[in-house]
Design a protein around this motif. Structure first.
Motif, PDB file in Angstrom:
ATOM      1  N   MET A 110       2.920  78.662 -43.296  1.00 42.05           N
ATOM      2  CA  MET A 110       2.752  78.982 -44.712  1.00 42.05           C
ATOM      3  C   MET A 110       2.129  80.365 -44.878  1.00 42.05           C
ATOM      4  O   MET A 110       1.378  80.825 -44.029  1.00 42.05           O
ATOM      5  N   SER A 111       2.437  80.998 -45.988  1.00 41.74           N
ATOM      6  CA  SER A 111       1.864  82.329 -46.248  1.00 41.74           C
ATOM      7  C   SER A 111       0.431  82.153 -46.736  1.00 41.74           C
ATOM      8  O   SER A 111       0.124  81.262 -47.505  1.00 41.74           O
ATOM      9  N   MET A 112      -0.437  83.027 -46.255  1.00 37.33           N
ATOM     10  CA  MET A 112      -1.843  82.922 -46.646  1.00 37.33           C
ATOM     11  C   MET A 112      -2.174  84.014 -47.639  1.00 37.33           C
ATOM     12  O   MET A 112      -1.820  85.164 -47.455  1.00 37.33           O
ATOM     13  N   THR A 113      -2.895  83.681 -48.664  1.00 36.96           N
ATOM     14  CA  THR A 113      -3.369  84.704 -49.609  1.00 36.96           C
ATOM     15  C   THR A 113      -4.872  84.588 -49.723  1.00 36.96           C
ATOM     16  O   THR A 113      -5.486  83.661 -49.190  1.00 36.96           O
ATOM     17  N   ASN A 114      -5.452  85.501 -50.482  1.00 40.76           N
ATOM     18  CA  ASN A 114      -6.895  85.519 -50.649  1.00 40.76           C
ATOM     19  C   ASN A 114      -7.428  84.215 -51.232  1.00 40.76           C
ATOM     20  O   ASN A 114      -8.584  83.876 -51.051  1.00 40.76           O
ATOM     21  N   ASN A 115      -6.556  83.495 -51.986  1.00 41.29           N
ATOM     22  CA  ASN A 115      -7.041  82.306 -52.684  1.00 41.29           C
ATOM     23  C   ASN A 115      -7.051  81.061 -51.808  1.00 41.29           C
ATOM     24  O   ASN A 115      -7.597  80.046 -52.172  1.00 41.29           O
ATOM     25  N   ASP A 116      -6.400  81.144 -50.655  1.00 44.17           N
ATOM     26  CA  ASP A 116      -6.364  79.951 -49.805  1.00 44.17           C
ATOM     27  C   ASP A 116      -7.749  79.608 -49.295  1.00 44.17           C
ATOM     28  O   ASP A 116      -8.473  80.456 -48.805  1.00 44.17           O
ATOM     29  N   ASN A 117      -8.095  78.337 -49.416  1.00 43.44           N
ATOM     30  CA  ASN A 117      -9.434  77.916 -48.984  1.00 43.44           C
ATOM     31  C   ASN A 117      -9.513  77.721 -47.484  1.00 43.44           C
ATOM     32  O   ASN A 117     -10.587  77.620 -46.922  1.00 43.44           O
ATOM     33  N   ASN A 118      -8.344  77.631 -46.813  1.00 44.12           N
ATOM     34  CA  ASN A 118      -8.387  77.323 -45.378  1.00 44.12           C
ATOM     35  C   ASN A 118      -8.507  78.570 -44.497  1.00 44.12           C
ATOM     36  O   ASN A 118      -8.424  78.477 -43.299  1.00 44.12           O
ATOM     37  N   VAL A 119      -8.682  79.769 -45.099  1.00 42.40           N
ATOM     38  CA  VAL A 119      -8.951  80.957 -44.287  1.00 42.40           C
ATOM     39  C   VAL A 119     -10.457  81.039 -44.108  1.00 42.40           C
ATOM     40  O   VAL A 119     -11.191  81.221 -45.062  1.00 42.40           O
ATOM     41  N   GLN A 120     -10.903  80.889 -42.879  1.00 42.80           N
ATOM     42  CA  GLN A 120     -12.341  80.929 -42.617  1.00 42.80           C
ATOM     43  C   GLN A 120     -12.829  82.372 -42.612  1.00 42.80           C
ATOM     44  O   GLN A 120     -12.371  83.179 -41.807  1.00 42.80           O
ATOM     45  N   PRO A 121     -13.778  82.729 -43.507  1.00 39.29           N
ATOM     46  CA  PRO A 121     -14.279  84.102 -43.436  1.00 39.29           C
ATOM     47  C   PRO A 121     -15.087  84.334 -42.159  1.00 39.29           C
ATOM     48  O   PRO A 121     -15.660  83.390 -41.592  1.00 39.29           O
ATOM     49  N   LEU A 122     -15.097  85.561 -41.718  1.00 39.07           N
ATOM     50  CA  LEU A 122     -15.902  85.927 -40.546  1.00 39.07           C
ATOM     51  C   LEU A 122     -17.359  85.945 -40.986  1.00 39.07           C
ATOM     52  O   LEU A 122     -17.688  86.445 -42.060  1.00 39.07           O
ATOM     53  N   ALA A 123     -18.245  85.409 -40.154  1.00 34.37           N
ATOM     54  CA  ALA A 123     -19.637  85.227 -40.579  1.00 34.37           C
ATOM     55  C   ALA A 123     -20.540  86.405 -40.219  1.00 34.37           C
ATOM     56  O   ALA A 123     -21.505  86.686 -40.923  1.00 34.37           O
ATOM     57  N   THR A 124     -20.234  87.111 -39.113  1.00 30.62           N
ATOM     58  CA  THR A 124     -21.146  88.164 -38.649  1.00 30.62           C
ATOM     59  C   THR A 124     -20.349  89.402 -38.233  1.00 30.62           C
ATOM     60  O   THR A 124     -19.137  89.324 -38.008  1.00 30.62           O
ATOM     61  N   TYR A 125     -21.048  90.512 -38.092  1.00 28.17           N
ATOM     62  CA  TYR A 125     -20.413  91.738 -37.596  1.00 28.17           C
ATOM     63  C   TYR A 125     -19.768  91.489 -36.236  1.00 28.17           C
ATOM     64  O   TYR A 125     -18.647  91.922 -35.966  1.00 28.17           O
ATOM     65  N   GLU A 126     -20.486  90.761 -35.383  1.00 28.55           N
ATOM     66  CA  GLU A 126     -20.005  90.500 -34.019  1.00 28.55           C
ATOM     67  C   GLU A 126     -18.675  89.745 -34.064  1.00 28.55           C
ATOM     68  O   GLU A 126     -17.742  90.058 -33.328  1.00 28.55           O
ATOM     69  N   GLU A 127     -18.597  88.766 -34.969  1.00 26.57           N
ATOM     70  CA  GLU A 127     -17.346  87.999 -35.139  1.00 26.57           C
ATOM     71  C   GLU A 127     -16.228  88.922 -35.631  1.00 26.57           C
ATOM     72  O   GLU A 127     -15.079  88.814 -35.203  1.00 26.57           O
ATOM     73  N   ALA A 128     -16.563  89.810 -36.561  1.00 27.91           N
ATOM     74  CA  ALA A 128     -15.562  90.744 -37.109  1.00 27.91           C
ATOM     75  C   ALA A 128     -15.036  91.656 -36.011  1.00 27.91           C
ATOM     76  O   ALA A 128     -13.829  91.861 -35.875  1.00 27.91           O
ATOM     77  N   ARG A 129     -15.964  92.183 -35.200  1.00 25.48           N
ATOM     78  CA  ARG A 129     -15.552  93.076 -34.105  1.00 25.48           C
ATOM     79  C   ARG A 129     -14.657  92.336 -33.115  1.00 25.48           C
ATOM     80  O   ARG A 129     -13.626  92.843 -32.672  1.00 25.48           O
ATOM     81  N   GLN A 130     -15.052  91.097 -32.790  1.00 22.03           N
ATOM     82  CA  GLN A 130     -14.253  90.320 -31.824  1.00 22.03           C
ATOM     83  C   GLN A 130     -12.877  89.998 -32.390  1.00 22.03           C
ATOM     84  O   GLN A 130     -11.883  90.025 -31.666  1.00 22.03           O
ATOM     85  N   TRP A 131     -12.820  89.727 -33.703  1.00 21.37           N
ATOM     86  CA  TRP A 131     -11.523  89.439 -34.325  1.00 21.37           C
ATOM     87  C   TRP A 131     -10.619  90.682 -34.234  1.00 21.37           C
ATOM     88  O   TRP A 131      -9.474  90.600 -33.806  1.00 21.37           O
ATOM     89  N   ILE A 132     -11.171  91.856 -34.572  1.00 28.88           N
ATOM     90  CA  ILE A 132     -10.369  93.093 -34.546  1.00 28.88           C
ATOM     91  C   ILE A 132      -9.940  93.404 -33.108  1.00 28.88           C
ATOM     92  O   ILE A 132      -8.776  93.685 -32.842  1.00 28.88           O
ATOM     93  N   GLU A 133     -10.897  93.325 -32.180  1.00 29.79           N
ATOM     94  CA  GLU A 133     -10.570  93.666 -30.791  1.00 29.79           C
ATOM     95  C   GLU A 133      -9.667  92.611 -30.156  1.00 29.79           C
ATOM     96  O   GLU A 133      -8.929  92.911 -29.222  1.00 29.79           O
ATOM     97  N   GLY A 134      -9.672  91.420 -30.702  1.00 30.65           N
ATOM     98  CA  GLY A 134      -8.780  90.358 -30.217  1.00 30.65           C
ATOM     99  C   GLY A 134      -7.324  90.652 -30.529  1.00 30.65           C
ATOM    100  O   GLY A 134      -6.419  90.084 -29.923  1.00 30.65           O
ATOM    101  N   LEU A 135      -7.093  91.559 -31.487  1.00 28.34           N
ATOM    102  CA  LEU A 135      -5.716  91.923 -31.855  1.00 28.34           C
ATOM    103  C   LEU A 135      -5.115  92.904 -30.866  1.00 28.34           C
ATOM    104  O   LEU A 135      -3.972  93.321 -31.008  1.00 28.34           O
ATOM    105  N   VAL A 136      -5.897  93.288 -29.850  1.00 28.61           N
ATOM    106  CA  VAL A 136      -5.438  94.291 -28.884  1.00 28.61           C
ATOM    107  C   VAL A 136      -4.207  93.795 -28.118  1.00 28.61           C
ATOM    108  O   VAL A 136      -3.375  94.573 -27.677  1.00 28.61           O
ATOM    109  N   SER A 137      -4.082  92.482 -27.997  1.00 27.48           N
ATOM    110  CA  SER A 137      -2.945  91.929 -27.252  1.00 27.48           C
ATOM    111  C   SER A 137      -1.610  92.247 -27.939  1.00 27.48           C
ATOM    112  O   SER A 137      -0.560  92.149 -27.331  1.00 27.48           O
TER     113      SER A 137
END
Length: 458
Positions: free
Chosen positions: A1-28
Motif C-alpha cells: 500500500m502507498s504510505m502518506t503522512n497521514n498513515d498511522n502505521n509509519v513509526q516516526p524515528l525517535a532519536t538522532y541516532e535512529e535517524a542517522r541509522q535509517w539514512i545510512e541503512g539506505l546505502v544498500s
C-alpha cells in the motif's frame, strides 16, 4: 500500500541516532544514476530548492577546499551560508552546515521524519527506494530551504556531475575544480569520459569557473559552456595565480583575473594545489561580484582566505611526533601530496601509513609517493570496501624496485596498531604521514585529536 503522512502505521524515528541509522541503512540501494527519485522528493516537499542561491562545485580533487574558501570568505563578508559537502570526516551532521555550524541533531531528526513516509511511498512505486545520498541531499535542501534560509548555499557534488543528484538545482554559478582519475568504475575510464560527466553541472546561461588543465578536458568544458551560452572563466586563460611566498602553514599568491588583479592573498592550507583552489574560489567570488552585486571588501577576502581550514588535507594533527594526514586517494591527490612533501615540509626521514579502498587506481597513486618514503606501513581502513593490506603490500613490492629507493615495508591490517607502529618509528626530526582513503583519515584524525571513534562515511 502507498504510505502518506497521514498513515498511522509509519513509526516516526525517535532519536538522532535512529535517524542517522535509517539514512545510512539506505546505502544498500547504492549509487543509481537518474534524477527521478530526487525530483519526486522535491515535488512532494514543494520544491524548496527553487528558493535558494547555489554555488555548485564539481571536480575530482579540491572540491572540499574550494567549498571551505568560499564559505569562509562569504561568512566574513556578513552573509549567511549553507555548506553541503561529502564525505564527512568526523560526524554525519558535518555534511549540513549553516554558518560553519553542523545541523542540530533535533533538526536532522525532524527533517528525517518529514522525509521518511515520502521515501517509503517512493520505495513502493516503480522508482524504487531513494538511496542514502538522495535522502541526504533532500535533507540538505529542506534544511536550507525551509529551516535556515541562507543567502548562499555552497553545494558540492557527490560524484560526477551530470547524473549526480545534487544536479537537481539550478545554481547562480558552477565550478569545476579539475578532472582526474577517480570513481572510474562509475564515471568512465578516460579523462574525456570523466570530464563529460563533470561538465553536466553546466546550466544554460550560468557562468562557469574551472581549473582543468588537460587540453582535452578544457576543450570539453569550453564546448559545453559555449553550447549552453555560459561564460567560462578558465585558469591560465581568464585568471591566474602567482606564488609569492611559500612556507609550512602559510603561503601567499597574487591573483590576476578578467576584472582586476589582487596582490598578496594569504592562505594557511599547504601545497601548490591549494593556491589553485584558492584562485578558483577568488574567481568565483569575482564573478558573483560582477553578476550578482556581491559585496566583497578586500580585507574580508584576505581574512576569509587566511582563516579557511579543511580537515584531513595536509593537516598536522600531532606535533610530537609530527603526524600529517592527507586524503590522497587518487593519482592526482598523491601527486599533490608528493609535491608538498618535497617543497613545503622539512624532515630527516619520512614514514608513511596508507590504507585504501578496493575500487581505486592504486598503482598510479603509489608511484608518486614511494620514491620519497623511508618506511611504508600498509594497513586497512575500517570500512566494508577496504582493500586487504596483504593485497596492497603485494602491489607495493611490485613497485618497490621501480621506485629507485629501498624502504622498509610493514604490513599491519589493524589500523590502530599500525598507527602505534608509526608513532613509535617517528623520531623528533622525522615526519609521519597518514594517507589514502578518507575513511582511514577520519578514524586516525578522531583517534589523535579526540581519542574517540568517528562516525565517518558518505
Amino acid at each position: 500500500m502507498s504510505m502518506t503522512n497521514n498513515d498511522n502505521n509509519v513509526q516516526p524515528l525517535a532519536t538522532y541516532e535512529e535517524a542517522r541509522q535509517w539514512i545510512e541503512g539506505l546505502v544498500s540501494f547504492g549509487i543509481r544514476p537518474g534524477m527521478e527519485r530526487i525530483e519526486r522528493l522535491m515535488e512532494l516537499t514543494g520544491h524548496p530548492e527553487r528558493r535558494l542561491k547555489f554555488i555548485h562545485i564539481a571536480g575530482t580533487n579540491g572540491k572540499g577546499s574550494v567549498c571551505a574558501y568560499l564559505t569562509s570568505v562569504l561568512l566574513r563578508c556578513g552573509y549567511d551560508v549553507g555548506t553541503f559537502t561529502s564525505p564527512y570526516i568526523t560526524k554525519f551532521t558535518n555534511r549540513f552546515q549553516y554558518n560553519g555550524t553542523d545541523i542540530p541533531e533535533e533538526t536532522l531528526l525532524a527533517l528525517a521524519n518529514r522525509l521518511k513516509p515520502l521515501v517509503e511511498e517512493i520505495a513502493d512505486s516503480e522508482l524504487g527506494s531513494p538511496s542514502m545520498f538522495e535522502v541526504s541531499t533532500a535533507i540538505a535542501i529542506l534544511y536550507y530551504g525551509t529551516v535556515s534560509y541562507p543567502d548562499f548555499v555552497v553545494w558540492e557534488t557527490g560524484l560526477g556531475g551530470r547524473m549526480d543528484v545534487t544536479n537537481i538545482v539550478t545554481p547562480i554559478v558552477s565550478v569545476i575544480t579539475n578532472v582526474g582519475h577517480d570513481h572510474m568504475d562509475i564515471l568512465g575510464d578516460t579523462i574525456e569520459a570523466i570530464t563529460t560527466e563533470k561538465a553536466g553541472i553546466i546550466k544554460p546561461g550560468v557562468p562557469v569557473i574551472s581549473a582543468v588543465a588537460q587540453p582535452e578536458a578544457a576543450a570539453i568544458i569550453r564546448d559545453t559552456a559555449k553550447a549552453k551560452k555560459s561564460s567560462l572563466y578558465l585558469l591560465g586563460k581568464q585568471f591566474s595565480e602567482t606564488a609569492l611566498k611559500v612556507s609550512e602553514n602559510e603561503q601567499s599568491f597574487r591573483f590576476d583575473g578578467l576584472f582586476r588583479s589582487i596582490d598578496e592573498l594569504p592562505i594557511t592550507l599547504n601545497g601548490a594545489h591549494q593556491r589553485t583552489n584558492a584562485a578558483v574560489a577568488v574567481m568565483t567570488l569575482e564573478v558573483m561580484r560582477q553578476y550578482y552585486a556581491l559585496i566583497l571588501e578586500d580585507e574580508d577576502l584576505r581574512e576569509g582566505l587566511r582563516s579557511a581550514a579543511w580537515p584531513g588535507r595536509l593537516e598536522m594533527v600531532s606535533q610530537s611526533p609530527r603526524i600529517l594526514i592527507d586524503g590522497a586517494h587518487n593519482p592526482e591527490g598523491a601527486q599533490s601530496l608528493a609535491l608538498a612533501l618535497t617543497e613545503t615540509y622539512r624532515y630527516e626521514r619520512l614514514h608513511l601509513m596508507v590504507g585504501m579502498l578496493t575500487n581505486k587506481n592504486h598503482r598510479d597513486t603509489l608511484r608518486h609517493i614511494l620514491p620519497l618514503v623511508d618506511t611504508l606501513v600498509v594497513t586497512e581502513p575500517d570500512f566494508r570496501k577496504a582493500m586487504p593490506s596483504a593485497e596492497l603490500a603485494e602491489l607495493v613490492q611490485d613497485l618497490r624496485e621501480s621506485a629507485g629507493r629501498s624502504f622498509e615495508l610493514i604490513v599491519e591490517p589493524n589500523w590502530r596498531q599500525a598507527l602505534e607502529r608509526l608513532q613509535t618509528l617517528t623520531e623528533e626530526a622525522d615526519l609521519a604521514v597518514v594517507t589514502g582513503t578518507l575513511y582511514l583519515i577520519a578514524d586516525v584524525r578522531s583517534q589523535l585529536l579526540y581519542n574517540k571513534d568517528s562516525e565517518k562515511g558518505w
